[in-house]
Scaffold this motif. Sequence first.
Motif: not given
Length: 443
Positions: A275-291
């Motif tokens: 359920r992403p929140l990205a895009g609401v604010t002007r500056s954003w980042a979404l990160i996915r790790s392989t760990a």
Amino acid sequence: MLGEYPIEGRRAAEIAASVERAVGDGGLEPGQLLPPMRELATHLGVNPNTVAAAYRTLRERGVIETAGRRGSRVRSKPATTARELMRVDVPPGVRDVAKGNPDTALLPALTAAFTAAAERSDAQPVLYGESAIDPELERAARAAFDADGIPAGPVAVTSGSLDAIERVLAVHLKPGDAVAVEDPGWGSLLDLVPALGLRIVPVGVDDEGPLPADVERALEAGARAVVVTDRAQNPLGAAVTAARARALRDVLAVHRDVLLIEDDHGHGIVDLPLRPLAGVTRSWALIRSTAKAYGPDLRLAVLTGDPVTVDRLLGRQRLGPGWVSRIVQGAVVRLWADGAVDARVVAASYGRRRDALIAALAERGVPAQGRSGMNVWVPVPDETGVVARLLHAGWAVAPGARFRLESPPGVRITVAALSDEDIVPVADAVAAALEPAPGRRYG
């Protein structure tokens, strides 16, 4: 008075290093007041401006904090006393369910993927000046982001999620800025923020993610950034629900200049929808790790974000490591293409053990939580006592102090290290560790 302070040096860098050493070895304790700058300058025989520069460096590194006329003191949680040191030494014969590692039986074999990546590199070596990201990895990552409803944006690759978070914070914030962070939350992040000279504003968490009222209070108080874990939150196992996402988006919509960082910690090990929140604010980042899904030693994360944020990150990355090994990137592409990890199978395996442990604890009157991921959080009245009793019973658990700021105490149990046969013995041991100590009788 100054004789009690283990501070020395003639240059600002030497004085700052002296203070950091003293904090690291316990000569200066968290919360301890430092001498006034003029007083220390007189003692060391240096210009007060030299001491002022040393203190400024220490503030920027998150070692000390200054409160106007009340002076400067060692931070209560200084960056030099890492939470990773808050661990239990596991003696022989004790089972370790504290480290938070994935179940190695669920990790994919890497030989074929790295062989293919190395053969491709032999045929066409990557040289200076070439793209920092494997084109196939970029296409696959962007397609996965699109499938989960994440807004369009460029893709970058970093050496794990913490590296990505550090770079995103560094290109947007300056020392002294405040960051809203989940409490309890990821211990490494709680170390990283003050290490960057930033201030932490704790935000409460329940099974559905960060509490909107807490996020709103943090932003109203001036927090310049907020970090949200979307799924498999560490240590609670929270996963942001659709209703919670709507509430958080409403809060963020009023603060569009805030930097939003989303850590999709559960990607590859959780079957709950993002359920992403990205895009609401002007500056954003979404990160996915392989760990967690492919192995911690791969040290690779993909991220997307707004163009300005990603461009700044790539610019800073070029001045440092340059890029993450394209051989490693190629191996990850092969693992993805081959379907080496089935998130449904992994999620079901962790979920079965997690749910079984929570149910067994409930049968013994012990509340616990863990909605997703590989951890179970057990509230306790006394972390030190419970950890010690469990260690004596043969189980090493993680003390909650590694993950907490203001939230109540607890312990974290990683179910990845448990078999089905371990569930009842662990639950029995936890229940016994929580029982009141028997009273002593005299006479």
